[in-house]
Design an enzyme around this catalytic site. Structure first.
Site, PDB file in Angstrom:
ATOM      1  N   ILE A   1       0.812  -1.202   0.000  1.00 38.10           N
ATOM      2  CA  ILE A   1       0.000   0.000   0.000  1.00 38.10           C
ATOM      3  C   ILE A   1       0.863   1.279   0.000  1.00 38.10           C
ATOM      4  O   ILE A   1       0.399   2.358  -0.354  1.00 38.10           O
ATOM      5  CB  ILE A   1      -0.963  -0.082   1.226  1.00 38.10           C
TER       6      ILE A   1
ATOM      7  N   TYR B   1      -4.380   4.499  15.975  1.00 39.70           N
ATOM      8  CA  TYR B   1      -5.351   3.814  15.101  1.00 39.70           C
ATOM      9  C   TYR B   1      -6.585   4.699  14.912  1.00 39.70           C
ATOM     10  O   TYR B   1      -7.023   4.958  13.788  1.00 39.70           O
ATOM     11  CB  TYR B   1      -5.719   2.484  15.759  1.00 39.70           C
TER      12      TYR B   1
HETATM   13  N1  LIG Z   1     -11.265  -6.612  12.744  1.00 39.58           N
HETATM   14  C1  LIG Z   1     -12.056  -5.708  13.280  1.00 39.58           C
HETATM   15  O1  LIG Z   1     -12.677  -5.919  14.338  1.00 39.58           O
HETATM   16  C2  LIG Z   1     -12.250  -4.385  12.606  1.00 39.58           C
HETATM   17  C3  LIG Z   1     -11.525  -4.048  11.490  1.00 39.58           C
HETATM   18  N2  LIG Z   1     -11.714  -2.821  10.911  1.00 39.58           N
HETATM   19  C4  LIG Z   1     -10.899  -2.458   9.773  1.00 39.58           C
HETATM   20  O2  LIG Z   1     -10.918  -3.475   8.791  1.00 39.58           O
HETATM   21  C5  LIG Z   1      -9.641  -3.557   8.152  1.00 39.58           C
HETATM   22  C6  LIG Z   1      -9.151  -4.977   8.194  1.00 39.58           C
HETATM   23  O3  LIG Z   1      -9.026  -5.366   9.550  1.00 39.58           O
HETATM   24  P1  LIG Z   1      -8.495  -6.817   9.929  1.00 39.58           P
HETATM   25  O4  LIG Z   1      -8.641  -7.728   8.768  1.00 39.58           O
HETATM   26  O5  LIG Z   1      -9.066  -7.182  11.211  1.00 39.58           O
HETATM   27  O6  LIG Z   1      -6.953  -6.491  10.171  1.00 39.58           O
HETATM   28  P2  LIG Z   1      -5.697  -7.452   9.975  1.00 39.58           P
HETATM   29  O7  LIG Z   1      -4.614  -6.912  10.842  1.00 39.58           O
HETATM   30  O8  LIG Z   1      -6.106  -8.866  10.127  1.00 39.58           O
HETATM   31  O9  LIG Z   1      -5.358  -7.224   8.448  1.00 39.58           O
HETATM   32  C7  LIG Z   1      -4.676  -6.083   8.013  1.00 39.58           C
HETATM   33  C8  LIG Z   1      -3.861  -6.486   6.803  1.00 39.58           C
HETATM   34  O10 LIG Z   1      -3.137  -5.350   6.344  1.00 39.58           O
HETATM   35  C9  LIG Z   1      -1.964  -5.865   5.750  1.00 39.58           C
HETATM   36  N3  LIG Z   1      -0.927  -4.849   5.590  1.00 39.58           N
HETATM   37  C10 LIG Z   1      -0.123  -4.296   6.530  1.00 39.58           C
HETATM   38  N4  LIG Z   1       0.758  -3.455   5.960  1.00 39.58           N
HETATM   39  C11 LIG Z   1       0.502  -3.467   4.625  1.00 39.58           C
HETATM   40  C12 LIG Z   1       1.091  -2.815   3.507  1.00 39.58           C
HETATM   41  N5  LIG Z   1       2.125  -1.980   3.636  1.00 39.58           N
HETATM   42  N6  LIG Z   1       0.580  -3.069   2.294  1.00 39.58           N
HETATM   43  C13 LIG Z   1      -0.456  -3.920   2.132  1.00 39.58           C
HETATM   44  N7  LIG Z   1      -1.045  -4.576   3.147  1.00 39.58           N
HETATM   45  C14 LIG Z   1      -0.565  -4.351   4.377  1.00 39.58           C
HETATM   46  C15 LIG Z   1      -1.518  -6.957   6.724  1.00 39.58           C
HETATM   47  O11 LIG Z   1      -0.610  -7.851   6.103  1.00 39.58           O
HETATM   48  C16 LIG Z   1      -2.833  -7.590   7.109  1.00 39.58           C
HETATM   49  O12 LIG Z   1      -3.122  -8.735   6.332  1.00 39.58           O
HETATM   50  C17 LIG Z   1      -8.755  -2.542   8.863  1.00 39.58           C
HETATM   51  O13 LIG Z   1      -8.694  -1.365   8.101  1.00 39.58           O
HETATM   52  C18 LIG Z   1      -9.459  -2.287  10.164  1.00 39.58           C
HETATM   53  O14 LIG Z   1      -9.219  -1.001  10.646  1.00 39.58           O
HETATM   54  C19 LIG Z   1     -12.600  -1.911  11.380  1.00 39.58           C
HETATM   55  C20 LIG Z   1     -13.313  -2.193  12.501  1.00 39.58           C
HETATM   56  C21 LIG Z   1     -13.259  -3.467  13.158  1.00 39.58           C
HETATM   57  C1  LIG Z   2     -12.727  -2.502  16.604  1.00 41.44           C
HETATM   58  C2  LIG Z   2     -11.515  -2.448  15.802  1.00 41.44           C
HETATM   59  O1  LIG Z   2     -11.362  -1.547  15.022  1.00 41.44           O
HETATM   60  C3  LIG Z   2     -10.462  -3.470  15.946  1.00 41.44           C
HETATM   61  N1  LIG Z   2     -11.002  -4.780  16.115  1.00 41.44           N
HETATM   62  C4  LIG Z   2      -9.582  -3.173  17.135  1.00 41.44           C
HETATM   63  O2  LIG Z   2      -9.961  -3.628  18.237  1.00 41.44           O
HETATM   64  O3  LIG Z   2      -8.596  -2.453  16.984  1.00 41.44           O
END
Ligand SMILES: NC(=O)C1=CN([C@@H]2O[C@H](COP(=O)(O)OP(=O)(O)OC[C@H]3O[C@@H](n4cnc5c(N)ncnc54)[C@H](O)[C@@H]3O)[C@@H](O)[C@H]2O)C=CC1
Ligand SMILES: CC(=O)[C@H](N)C(=O)O
Length: 304
Positions: free
Chosen positions: A33, A121
């Site tokens: 990214i 964050y």
């Molecule tokens: N999991 C949750 O409860 C929530 C997630 N979100 C949002 O959803 C999105 C995904 O969250 P998750 O899948 O849980 O997070 P995650 O930590 O599992 O996935 C994030 C991904 O970003 C990738 N990444 C990191 N640096 C990178 C780079 N330079 N280039 C490309 N990819 C890169 C990582 O390899 C990882 O696979 C995030 O933006 C998060 O803020 C929002 C609210 C709740």
């Molecule tokens: C709620 C979110 O955005 C995430 N699962 C976190 O806890 O950081």
């Protein structure tokens, strides 16, 4: 998404080595990214028209590496948003309950209210919301953003404050024990992954005229660790949970307890399907079948 648009029409990308399951599912490519030219190349070569930008460092890991969180979460958003503008892509960027802070009303937290988060964050997500709205007003960019609560799936959690609600299934079903890093009465909004992905797709498909704003709260339920333990005890009758709050407690204490998503429900008819009871039913089945049984099967194979 692939079931609706065709496997080859949805390209997954990341900087990590994909699992065999991911590779078997459809196209997967490396995309950093932070590499703007690399992203341009992908958009042009694959004729991309929607960009769903998930990459981020979550709340707990972000606090451990602030410079990296600034790069991935802020610089990364600059790159994708500029890319979307240049190539006229529809762009989705998820935000979070973490975009609120101790000065925000917590029960309920409305769509528009004070946002003064105290994690990098949260700060980066408020920045994403604002720059997206700015590009929408200034350049007509079709920017869309949902603020998700803690998303629960059987995938290993990524370093957030809501991770306990995933980790507890893996540990309780394996060992009958779990040490929770939040107090038992810590109430947070949550959502099952299927609701999360359906919300995203329905929102992306909603006609622009139907949207009164570009950033919406969405949620499904709110619960505390002790309420989750109570439901999980149905499947793990001798479940033993101890509570040792750590630095994630103060993050959780600054976040919404109950999320008001009435704007999403009225503007584009958002409706959740999973509540706490069927979330637990599905998670137990998923973790048991796709993780524990697989591990046991592998161990068995090795023994032979
Ligand atoms: N999991 C949750 O409860 C929530 C997630 N979100 C949002 O959803 C999105 C995904 O969250 P998750 O899948 O849980 O997070 P995650 O930590 O599992 O996935 C994030 C991904 O970003 C990738 N990444 C990191 N640096 C990178 C780079 N330079 N280039 C490309 N990819 C890169 C990582 O390899 C990882 O696979 C995030 O933006 C998060 O803020 C929002 C609210 C709740
Ligand atoms: C709620 C979110 O955005 C995430 N699962 C976190 O806890 O950081």
């Amino acid at each position: 998404m692939r079931s609706q648009y065709g496997n080859d029409n949805v390209i997954l990308s990341d900087i990590i080595k994909p699992s065999q399951e991911v590779l078997d599912n459809g196209p997967y490519i490396f995309a950093d990214i932070l590499d703007f030219k690399g992203l341009q190349k992908i958009v042009v070569n694959h004729r991309i028209d929607w960009l769903i930008h998930f990459s981020a460092l979550l709340s707990a890991v972000g606090e451990q590496n602030v410079p990296l969180a600034v790069r991935v979460n802020i610089e990364g958003v600059h790159n994708v948003i500029e890319l979307a503008k240049q190539y006229k892509l529809r762009i989705f960027v998820p935000s979070t309950i973490g975009a609120f802070g101790p000065d925000s009303p917590r029960n309920p937290t409305p769509n528009v209210t004070i946002q003064r988060p105290r994690t990098i964050y949260g700060v980066s997500k408020v920045h994403a919301e604002l720059i997206g709205e700015y590009y929408y007003h200034k350049f007509g960019l079709d920017f869309r953003c949902l603020r998700f609560p803690g998303v629960i799936s059987s995938d290993p959690p990524g370093g957030g404050t809501t991770d306990y609600a995933v980790a507890i299934f893996h540990e309780a079903l394996r060992s009958g024990k779990y040490t929770c890093y939040l107090r038992p009465d810590t109430r947070l909004p949550m959502m099952y992954i299927e609701d999360c992905l359906r919300a995203l797709l329905e929102f992306m498909r909603a006609p622009s005229e139907q949207l009164k704003r570009r950033v919406y709260n969405v949620t499904a339920m709110s619960f505390t660790p002790e309420e989750l333990v109570d439901k999980l005890s149905k499947y793990v009758p001798n479940l033993h949970v101890t509570y040792k709050p750590d630095s994630r407690q103060s993050i959780a204490d600054s976040w919404p307890q109950v999320f008001d998503d009435s704007d999403a429900r009225s503007d584009w008819h958002w409706q959740h399907k999973y509540d706490l009871t069927n979330l637990v039913d599905f998670m137990v089945k998923d973790v048991q079948e796709n993780y524990i049984n697989v591990e046991n099967g592998e161990r068995h194979t090795l023994k032979i």
